[in-house]
Design a protein around this motif. Structure first.
Motif, PDB file in Angstrom:
ATOM      1  N   ASN A 222       0.839  -1.186   0.000  1.00 25.04           N
ATOM      2  CA  ASN A 222       0.000   0.000   0.000  1.00 25.04           C
ATOM      3  C   ASN A 222       0.879   1.243   0.000  1.00 25.04           C
ATOM      4  O   ASN A 222       2.021   1.214   0.467  1.00 25.04           O
ATOM      5  N   GLY A 223       0.335   2.335  -0.499  1.00 22.56           N
ATOM      6  CA  GLY A 223       1.118   3.560  -0.558  1.00 22.56           C
ATOM      7  C   GLY A 223       0.323   4.778  -0.139  1.00 22.56           C
ATOM      8  O   GLY A 223      -0.908   4.753  -0.088  1.00 22.56           O
ATOM      9  N   VAL A 224       1.033   5.838   0.184  1.00 23.95           N
ATOM     10  CA  VAL A 224       0.413   7.111   0.538  1.00 23.95           C
ATOM     11  C   VAL A 224       0.972   8.198  -0.375  1.00 23.95           C
ATOM     12  O   VAL A 224       2.046   8.047  -0.961  1.00 23.95           O
ATOM     13  N   ASN A 225       0.236   9.285  -0.481  1.00 27.73           N
ATOM     14  CA  ASN A 225       0.629  10.393  -1.345  1.00 27.73           C
ATOM     15  C   ASN A 225       1.674  11.238  -0.627  1.00 27.73           C
ATOM     16  O   ASN A 225       1.349  12.184   0.099  1.00 27.73           O
ATOM     17  N   LEU A 226       2.937  10.880  -0.803  1.00 27.60           N
ATOM     18  CA  LEU A 226       4.025  11.529  -0.077  1.00 27.60           C
ATOM     19  C   LEU A 226       4.126  13.023  -0.398  1.00 27.60           C
ATOM     20  O   LEU A 226       4.376  13.842   0.492  1.00 27.60           O
ATOM     21  N   GLU A 227       3.934  13.360  -1.661  1.00 26.28           N
ATOM     22  CA  GLU A 227       4.035  14.771  -2.057  1.00 26.28           C
ATOM     23  C   GLU A 227       2.937  15.597  -1.385  1.00 26.28           C
ATOM     24  O   GLU A 227       3.192  16.695  -0.872  1.00 26.28           O
ATOM     25  N   LYS A 228       1.718  15.066  -1.368  1.00 26.77           N
ATOM     26  CA  LYS A 228       0.599  15.778  -0.735  1.00 26.77           C
ATOM     27  C   LYS A 228       0.838  15.951   0.764  1.00 26.77           C
ATOM     28  O   LYS A 228       0.608  17.023   1.321  1.00 26.77           O
ATOM     29  N   ILE A 229       1.316  14.890   1.413  1.00 27.01           N
ATOM     30  CA  ILE A 229       1.576  14.948   2.853  1.00 27.01           C
ATOM     31  C   ILE A 229       2.618  16.012   3.168  1.00 27.01           C
ATOM     32  O   ILE A 229       2.507  16.750   4.160  1.00 27.01           O
ATOM     33  N   SER A 230       3.636  16.120   2.333  1.00 25.30           N
ATOM     34  CA  SER A 230       4.719  17.083   2.592  1.00 25.30           C
ATOM     35  C   SER A 230       4.231  18.525   2.561  1.00 25.30           C
ATOM     36  O   SER A 230       4.836  19.403   3.182  1.00 25.30           O
ATOM     37  N   ARG A 231       3.124  18.775   1.846  1.00 25.33           N
ATOM     38  CA  ARG A 231       2.632  20.147   1.705  1.00 25.33           C
ATOM     39  C   ARG A 231       1.676  20.562   2.827  1.00 25.33           C
ATOM     40  O   ARG A 231       1.368  21.742   2.976  1.00 25.33           O
ATOM     41  N   ILE A 232       1.206  19.615   3.617  1.00 27.46           N
ATOM     42  CA  ILE A 232       0.194  19.905   4.635  1.00 27.46           C
ATOM     43  C   ILE A 232       0.850  20.467   5.889  1.00 27.46           C
ATOM     44  O   ILE A 232       1.902  19.998   6.331  1.00 27.46           O
ATOM     45  N   THR A 233       0.211  21.465   6.474  1.00 24.86           N
ATOM     46  CA  THR A 233       0.750  22.090   7.687  1.00 24.86           C
ATOM     47  C   THR A 233       0.085  21.502   8.935  1.00 24.86           C
ATOM     48  O   THR A 233      -1.067  21.066   8.886  1.00 24.86           O
ATOM     49  N   PRO A 234       0.794  21.485  10.061  1.00 26.02           N
ATOM     50  CA  PRO A 234       0.253  20.890  11.288  1.00 26.02           C
ATOM     51  C   PRO A 234      -0.962  21.638  11.822  1.00 26.02           C
ATOM     52  O   PRO A 234      -1.122  22.836  11.595  1.00 26.02           O
ATOM     53  N   HIS A 235      -1.788  20.913  12.553  1.00 26.42           N
ATOM     54  CA  HIS A 235      -2.912  21.514  13.254  1.00 26.42           C
ATOM     55  C   HIS A 235      -2.382  22.372  14.410  1.00 26.42           C
ATOM     56  O   HIS A 235      -1.271  22.169  14.889  1.00 26.42           O
ATOM     57  N   ASP A 236      -3.164  23.304  14.867  1.00 27.09           N
ATOM     58  CA  ASP A 236      -2.804  24.164  15.997  1.00 27.09           C
ATOM     59  C   ASP A 236      -2.896  23.354  17.298  1.00 27.09           C
ATOM     60  O   ASP A 236      -3.968  22.884  17.681  1.00 27.09           O
ATOM     61  N   ARG A 237      -1.779  23.186  17.982  1.00 26.98           N
ATOM     62  CA  ARG A 237      -1.727  22.384  19.214  1.00 26.98           C
ATOM     63  C   ARG A 237      -2.618  22.946  20.322  1.00 26.98           C
ATOM     64  O   ARG A 237      -3.135  22.205  21.153  1.00 26.98           O
ATOM     65  N   THR A 238      -2.778  24.251  20.328  1.00 30.54           N
ATOM     66  CA  THR A 238      -3.514  24.865  21.434  1.00 30.54           C
ATOM     67  C   THR A 238      -4.998  24.483  21.429  1.00 30.54           C
ATOM     68  O   THR A 238      -5.708  24.729  22.408  1.00 30.54           O
ATOM     69  N   ASP A 239      -5.472  23.893  20.340  1.00 29.75           N
ATOM     70  CA  ASP A 239      -6.854  23.417  20.302  1.00 29.75           C
ATOM     71  C   ASP A 239      -7.052  22.188  21.184  1.00 29.75           C
ATOM     72  O   ASP A 239      -8.190  21.833  21.505  1.00 29.75           O
ATOM     73  N   PHE A 240      -5.938  21.538  21.555  1.00 27.09           N
ATOM     74  CA  PHE A 240      -6.043  20.269  22.273  1.00 27.09           C
ATOM     75  C   PHE A 240      -5.310  20.232  23.611  1.00 27.09           C
ATOM     76  O   PHE A 240      -5.647  19.436  24.478  1.00 27.09           O
ATOM     77  N   THR A 241      -4.299  21.050  23.783  1.00 26.79           N
ATOM     78  CA  THR A 241      -3.458  20.868  24.962  1.00 26.79           C
ATOM     79  C   THR A 241      -2.734  22.154  25.340  1.00 26.79           C
ATOM     80  O   THR A 241      -2.638  23.102  24.548  1.00 26.79           O
ATOM     81  N   SER A 242      -2.188  22.144  26.535  1.00 28.54           N
ATOM     82  CA  SER A 242      -1.355  23.262  26.983  1.00 28.54           C
ATOM     83  C   SER A 242       0.045  23.125  26.401  1.00 28.54           C
ATOM     84  O   SER A 242       0.415  22.082  25.880  1.00 28.54           O
ATOM     85  N   SER A 243       0.827  24.171  26.525  1.00 24.25           N
ATOM     86  CA  SER A 243       2.177  24.150  25.953  1.00 24.25           C
ATOM     87  C   SER A 243       3.090  23.163  26.664  1.00 24.25           C
ATOM     88  O   SER A 243       4.097  22.728  26.109  1.00 24.25           O
ATOM     89  N   GLU A 244       2.751  22.793  27.918  1.00 24.76           N
ATOM     90  CA  GLU A 244       3.618  21.896  28.680  1.00 24.76           C
ATOM     91  C   GLU A 244       3.424  20.426  28.294  1.00 24.76           C
ATOM     92  O   GLU A 244       4.309  19.596  28.518  1.00 24.76           O
ATOM     93  N   GLU A 245       2.291  20.086  27.735  1.00 30.48           N
ATOM     94  CA  GLU A 245       1.993  18.683  27.447  1.00 30.48           C
ATOM     95  C   GLU A 245       2.529  18.260  26.083  1.00 30.48           C
ATOM     96  O   GLU A 245       2.478  19.013  25.111  1.00 30.48           O
ATOM     97  N   LYS A 246       3.023  17.048  26.020  1.00 28.43           N
ATOM     98  CA  LYS A 246       3.375  16.429  24.752  1.00 28.43           C
ATOM     99  C   LYS A 246       2.139  15.676  24.245  1.00 28.43           C
ATOM    100  O   LYS A 246       1.292  15.244  25.026  1.00 28.43           O
TER     101      LYS A 246
END
Length: 369
Positions: free
Chosen positions: A172-196
């Motif tokens: 199976n494969g994934v669209n590597l080029e598409k994945i590389s262009r996507i930006t991360p979600h905003d962490r603050t929607d889920f957790t404080s800055s201290e949490e991993k």
């Protein structure tokens, strides 16, 4: 000069729920079309799952459905007959589509060529003497059986005892080029800055093992927030376990999400705790997002993750917690593991998979190649 006919392929699957095989089809169909393959989709159940909605919005191919009732109704077999006259190849995914298409071919005496993709290393049918007999009959109606990893291939060959030429390993494969262009979600929607953030993307089914991951949170030294993406029959039990362990502030259930890549890129560590696996798309996506992946040491995952991510004994919550702590406390280990994971992901490009599938289609239909 002889003009070759274009190839018409019907992809057949139970439904477009949010599993790995379903996600694979959603990503693959545009690629087949780009490669001049006339592709359409047949769903045993055409209920409006999120992936089906996404496909309809793109309006890329014709989608056929056989209703919105149970996919285990054997009378669906007779509804499949008419499609044999319209296509050169039927590429089938998952049980019971595996059975109904094969039986339809037997009853109709059609000469259409069938291909089946085996997506898992194990299933409950292999523990039943009756299904063992039926499987021997059903699989033999397929011109080729695609196995998605070496482990899947070995186990299925040993089970079916068919000639080696019946099988073809295509990862199976994934669209590597598409994945590389996507930006991360905003962490603050889920957790404080201290949490991993630790994340697992998978259905809540008997195959998966979110239980072990949830229990591992109790043993962590690190300050961690666990995000569980997906839905399924065991989600309620997992939510109850979180309550019993008093982890309501440490574990969040996100349900079905269409922004999985954004979530993986946001997380610090990806985990796949499971009892068995074929070749998990979510694990490959985690590798491609350059995240350290921790996975159960089970067939189907071990060969993909070993020497890149880190494996732990299935069901061992303490061992899993120890690995998470080590990664989060050792920056050098973390970066080394992340880089190795990203490098491993390059072996699983979607374009490579599509080329191998098309090559196989032409092999079983040489008059159209």
């Amino acid at each position: 000069m002889e003009i070759m006919e274009s190839m018409r392929v019907l992809q057949v699957i139970n439904n477009l729920d949010t599993g790995g095989a379903e996600r694979l089809l959603l990503d693959s169909i545009p690629k087949f079309i780009d490669n001049d393959i006339e592709v359409e989709l047949l769903l045993l159940n055409g209920s409006d799952f999120p992936f089906l909605e996404m496909l309809k919005q793109k309006n890329l191919c014709k989608v056929h459905t056989l209703g919105t009732h149970s996919v285990y109704n054997p009378f669906l077999t007779f509804k499949i007959f008419k499609f044999f006259r319209q296509f050169d190849v039927l590429h089938v995914h998952l049980f019971p589509s595996l059975y109904w298409v094969s039986i339809a071919k037997m009853l109709s005496f059609s000469r259409v060529r069938l291909i089946y993709t085996e997506h898992s290393t194990s299933n409950n049918r292999r523990n039943s003497w009756l299904f063992n007999i039926l499987d021997q009959i059903v699989y033999r109606k397929y011109a080729k059986i695609i196995t998605i990893s070496n482990d899947v291939d070995t186990l299925l060959r040993n089970y079916l005892k068919m000639k080696p030429s019946s099988f073809r390993i295509i990862s199976n494969g994934v669209n590597l080029e598409k994945i590389s262009r996507i930006t991360p979600h905003d962490r603050t929607d889920f957790t404080s800055s201290e949490e991993k953030i630790v994340i697992q993307v998978s259905n809540f089914s008997k195959q998966k093992d979110q239980y072990t991951l949830i229990k591992a949170i109790c043993h962590l030294k690190a300050n961690v927030k666990l995000l569980l993406v997906g839905d399924g029959e065991l989600k309620t039990e997992c939510e109850a376990l979180v309550g019993q362990l008093g982890l309501e502030d440490k574990v969040e259930f996100l349900g079905v999400r269409m922004d999985v890549i954004e979530l993986l890129k946001m997380a610090d560590v990806a985990v796949l705790s499971t009892h068995y696996e074929g070749l998990s798309l979510s694990s490959i996506e985690a590798l491609a997002c350059k995240k350290p992946l921790i996975a159960s040491r089970v067939p189907g995952l071990s060969s993909v993750v070993e020497h890149a991510g880190i494996l732990f004994p299935p069901g061992d919550a303490k061992a899993l917690a120890q690995i998470i702590d080590e990664l989060l406390s050792d920056q050098q280990l973390y970066e080394k593991t992340a880089n190795l994971c990203y490098k491993r992901a390059q072996d699983f490009g979607l374009d490579t998979m599509i080329k191998e599938h098309i090559k196989l289609y032409k092999e079983v239909c040489p008059n159209l190649s």
